[in-house]
Design an enzyme around this catalytic site. Structure first.
Site, mmCIF file in Angstrom:
data_model
loop_
_atom_site.group_PDB
_atom_site.id
_atom_site.type_symbol
_atom_site.label_atom_id
_atom_site.label_comp_id
_atom_site.label_asym_id
_atom_site.label_seq_id
_atom_site.Cartn_x
_atom_site.Cartn_y
_atom_site.Cartn_z
ATOM 1 N N CYS A 115 0.817 -1.222 0.000
ATOM 2 C CA CYS A 115 0.000 0.000 0.000
ATOM 3 C C CYS A 115 0.851 1.272 0.000
ATOM 4 C CB CYS A 115 -0.938 0.016 1.195
ATOM 5 S SG CYS A 115 -2.135 -1.324 1.127
ATOM 6 N N HIS A 252 -3.398 7.492 2.710
ATOM 7 C CA HIS A 252 -3.766 6.199 2.132
ATOM 8 C C HIS A 252 -5.202 5.880 2.547
ATOM 9 C CE1 HIS A 252 -3.824 2.134 0.884
ATOM 10 N NE2 HIS A 252 -3.696 1.612 2.085
ATOM 11 N N ASN A 282 -9.951 0.199 -0.551
ATOM 12 C CA ASN A 282 -8.491 0.256 -0.471
ATOM 13 C C ASN A 282 -7.905 -0.242 -1.794
ATOM 14 O OD1 ASN A 282 -5.785 -0.049 0.049
ATOM 15 N ND2 ASN A 282 -6.045 -1.145 1.977
HETATM 16 O O1 UT7 Z 1 -3.637 -0.738 3.696
HETATM 17 C C1 UT7 Z 1 -3.247 -1.205 4.938
HETATM 18 C C2 UT7 Z 1 -3.896 -2.490 5.125
HETATM 19 N N1 UT7 Z 1 -5.127 -2.583 5.728
HETATM 20 C C3 UT7 Z 1 -5.658 -1.881 6.722
HETATM 21 O O2 UT7 Z 1 -5.237 -0.814 7.071
HETATM 22 C C4 UT7 Z 1 -6.798 -2.499 7.440
HETATM 23 C C5 UT7 Z 1 -6.620 -2.387 8.918
HETATM 24 N N2 UT7 Z 1 -7.690 -3.008 9.673
HETATM 25 C C6 UT7 Z 1 -8.969 -2.617 9.610
HETATM 26 O O3 UT7 Z 1 -9.309 -1.730 8.871
HETATM 27 C C7 UT7 Z 1 -9.965 -3.269 10.562
HETATM 28 O O4 UT7 Z 1 -9.279 -4.030 11.524
HETATM 29 C C8 UT7 Z 1 -10.994 -4.155 9.814
HETATM 30 C C9 UT7 Z 1 -11.941 -3.285 9.014
HETATM 31 C C10 UT7 Z 1 -10.295 -5.132 8.907
HETATM 32 C C11 UT7 Z 1 -11.828 -4.929 10.836
HETATM 33 O O5 UT7 Z 1 -12.439 -4.054 11.742
HETATM 34 P P1 UT7 Z 1 -12.403 -4.355 13.316
HETATM 35 O O6 UT7 Z 1 -13.183 -3.307 13.975
HETATM 36 O O7 UT7 Z 1 -10.947 -4.495 13.700
HETATM 37 O O8 UT7 Z 1 -13.183 -5.713 13.413
HETATM 38 P P2 UT7 Z 1 -12.693 -7.140 13.938
HETATM 39 O O9 UT7 Z 1 -11.655 -7.721 13.045
HETATM 40 O O10 UT7 Z 1 -12.396 -7.041 15.405
HETATM 41 O O11 UT7 Z 1 -14.007 -7.984 13.776
HETATM 42 C C12 UT7 Z 1 -15.175 -7.730 14.592
HETATM 43 C C13 UT7 Z 1 -16.243 -8.773 14.243
HETATM 44 C C14 UT7 Z 1 -15.717 -10.201 14.274
HETATM 45 O O12 UT7 Z 1 -16.751 -11.021 14.774
HETATM 46 P P3 UT7 Z 1 -16.711 -11.521 16.320
HETATM 47 O O13 UT7 Z 1 -15.445 -12.297 16.445
HETATM 48 O O14 UT7 Z 1 -16.722 -10.259 17.135
HETATM 49 O O15 UT7 Z 1 -17.937 -12.344 16.425
HETATM 50 C C15 UT7 Z 1 -15.512 -10.526 12.819
HETATM 51 O O16 UT7 Z 1 -15.637 -11.911 12.556
HETATM 52 O O17 UT7 Z 1 -16.701 -8.542 12.905
HETATM 53 C C16 UT7 Z 1 -16.636 -9.761 12.163
HETATM 54 N N3 UT7 Z 1 -16.377 -9.447 10.769
HETATM 55 C C17 UT7 Z 1 -17.358 -9.137 9.898
HETATM 56 N N4 UT7 Z 1 -18.701 -9.069 10.053
HETATM 57 C C18 UT7 Z 1 -19.402 -8.710 8.963
HETATM 58 C C19 UT7 Z 1 -15.187 -9.369 10.129
HETATM 59 N N5 UT7 Z 1 -15.377 -9.026 8.837
HETATM 60 C C20 UT7 Z 1 -16.719 -8.888 8.670
HETATM 61 C C21 UT7 Z 1 -17.527 -8.526 7.575
HETATM 62 N N6 UT7 Z 1 -18.853 -8.460 7.774
HETATM 63 N N7 UT7 Z 1 -17.012 -8.248 6.370
#
Ligand code: UT7
Length: 325
Positions: A115, A252, A282
Site C-alpha cells: 500500500c 492512504h 483500499n
Molecule cells: O492498507 C493497509 C492495510 N489494511 C488496513 O489498514 C486495514 C486495517 N484493519 C482494519 O481496517 C480493521 O481491523 C478491519 C476493518 C479489517 C476490521 O475491523 P475491526 O473493527 O478491527 O473488526 P474485527 O476484526 O475485530 O471484527 C469484529 C467482528 C468479528 O466477529 P466476532 O469475532 O466479534 O464475532 C468478525 O468476525 O466482525 C466480524 N467481521 C465481519 N462481520 C461482517 C469481520 N469481517 C466482517 C464482515 N462483515 N465483512
C-alpha cells in the site's frame, strides 16, 4: 549556485467500469452494508474486467496525467510503478507500461511496497531527478487487488478495490534561493518483523502459486496510526513546517477510522483531508494518486498548495512525502 526541484506537472487516474456495492457483496459472503460502512467507511469498490491488467489501468491513468501535463510519452525518461499485483512475475509492469506507451528509451521499473508503493515510488523518482539520472518521471500506483482476494473471506474481500493513479514529476534547475516547489522531502520506513500480519499466502519461490491476501486486520489497525504519525512528524520536522501549514492531507485510503485517527492525533481538520475510501475502497498503491487526481480534478488541490501524502501497508512499510503543488 543552483539546485534541482522535482516539480508536479500533472496527475491522472483510472477506475475500472465495474462497481461492486456492499449490498452486492452481502449476497455472496456473510456481511452487510451496515457493518462495512461502520467499520471502514467503504460503500463500493471498482473491479477490473476479465483480461484487464494492472498495466492497462496504469496506461489509462498515465495518458490522463500526460494530457494534464501537456506532454507526450516521448517526454518521459523514467517510469516507476508502485504495484503489488503485477501483470506477470516478470517483466516489471513498468516495462509493459512503457511498451504500451510506445516508447523504448529511458528506464522503467516497479517498486514493491504494497500500500505504500506510490509514496515509495515518489521518493525514488525524486531521488533520480535530484541525482540528475532522469529529467521527467511518470510515477504510477496501479493495482488489480481483486485478483489476490479470497472472495469467500469476509474479513478481507470487502476491503479492497482496483484502480490506478499517475503523476508526472519534472526536474527543474533553479537558483539556490528559489521558492520551494515540488517534492520537498520524503520519509520512508520498513519493519519486516511484521510481515505475517498482512501478506499473500503464495508466491513464486514460496509455493509456486499466486496465493491469496491474508490479514490480521486488528493488528494492522493497531499499528497504523502510530506509524503514519511517525513519518508525517519526521517530514514536518525536516521541513520546519507544522500541520497548520498544510493545505491538504492526502492519506492512504484503507479505512476511514484510520484516516480520522491519524487526523485527530496530528491535529489535521477533516476539511483539509481528502477521502475517497467510500467510493474506491483500499486500492493499495493506487489509493494516494487516485485521491490526488480526484482532488485536483474537482479543483480542491491547486497550484501552490502544500500537500502531505502518506501510506502504510504490508511489510510493514510506511512513508510520507510533502509536496508543494
Ligand atoms: O492498507 C493497509 C492495510 N489494511 C488496513 O489498514 C486495514 C486495517 N484493519 C482494519 O481496517 C480493521 O481491523 C478491519 C476493518 C479489517 C476490521 O475491523 P475491526 O473493527 O478491527 O473488526 P474485527 O476484526 O475485530 O471484527 C469484529 C467482528 C468479528 O466477529 P466476532 O469475532 O466479534 O464475532 C468478525 O468476525 O466482525 C466480524 N467481521 C465481519 N462481520 C461482517 C469481520 N469481517 C466482517 C464482515 N462483515 N465483512
Amino acid at each position: 549556485m543552483s539546485k534541482i526541484q522535482s516539480v508536479v506537472r500533472g496527475v491522472g487516474g483510472y477506475l475500472p467500469e465495474r462497481v461492486i456495492t456492499n449490498d452486492e457483496l452481502s449476497k455472496t459472503v456473510d456481511t452487510s452494508d451496515e457493518w462495512i460502512v461502520q467499520r471502514t467507511g467503504i460503500r463500493e469498490r471498482h473491479v477490473a474486467a476479465e483480461g484487464e491488467m494492472t498495466s492497462d489501468l496504469a496506461l489509462h491513468a498515465s495518458r490522463i496525467a500526460l494530457d494534464n501535463a501537456g506532454l507526450t510519452p516521448a517526454d518521459i525518461d523514467l517510469i516507476v510503478v508502485g504495484t503489488t499485483t503485477p501483470d506477470r512475475t516478470f517483466p516489471a509492469t513498468a516495462a509493459l507500461l512503457q511498451h504500451k506507451l510506445g516508447i523504448t528509451h529511458g528506464v522503467a521499473f516497479d517498486v514493491q511496497a504494497v500500500c505504500s508503493g506510490f509514496v515509495f515510488a515518489v521518493a525514488t523518482a525524486d531521488g533520480y531527478l535530484k541525482g540528475k539520472m532522469a529529467k521527467r518521471a511518470l510515477v504510477v500506483g496501479a493495482e488489480t487487488a481483486s485478483r489476490l482476494l479470497d472472495w469467500n473471506d469476509r474479513t478481507t474481500c470487502v476491503l479492497f478495490g482496483d484502480g490506478a493513479g499517475a503523476m508526472i514529476l519534472e526536474a527543474r534547475e533553479v537558483p539556490d534561493d528559489a521558492p520551494e516547489n515540488g517534492v520537498l522531502v520524503s520519509s520512508l520506513r520498513t519493519d519486516g518483523s511484521h510481515w505475517d500480519k498482512l501478506y499473500v499466502d503464495g508466491g513464486v519461490s514460496a509455493t509456486g502459486t499466486i496465493g491469496h491476501l491474508r490479514m490480521e486486520g486488528k493488528e494492522v489497525f493497531k499499528h497504523a496510526v502510530g506509524m503514519i504519525s511517525d513519518v508525517i512528524e519526521d517530514v514536518l520536522e525536516k521541513t520546519g513546517k507544522t500541520t497548520a501549514d498544510l493545505d491538504w492531507f492526502v492519506p492512504h485510503q484503507a479505512n476511514k477510522r484510520i484516516i480520522d485517527g491519524a487526523g485527530k492525533k496530528l491535529g489535521i481538520p477533516e476539511e483539509k483531508t481528502i477521502v475517497t475510501v467510500d467510493r474506491h475502497a483500499n486500492t493499495s498503491a493506487a489509493s494516494v494518486p487516485l485521491a490526488l487526481w480526484v482532488a485536483s480534478e474537482d479543483g480542491r488541490i491547486k497550484s501552490g498548495d502544500l500537500v502531505m501524502i502518506e501510506a502504510m501497508g504490508g511489510g510493514f512499510t510506511w512513508g510520507a512525502a510533502l509536496i508543494r503543488w
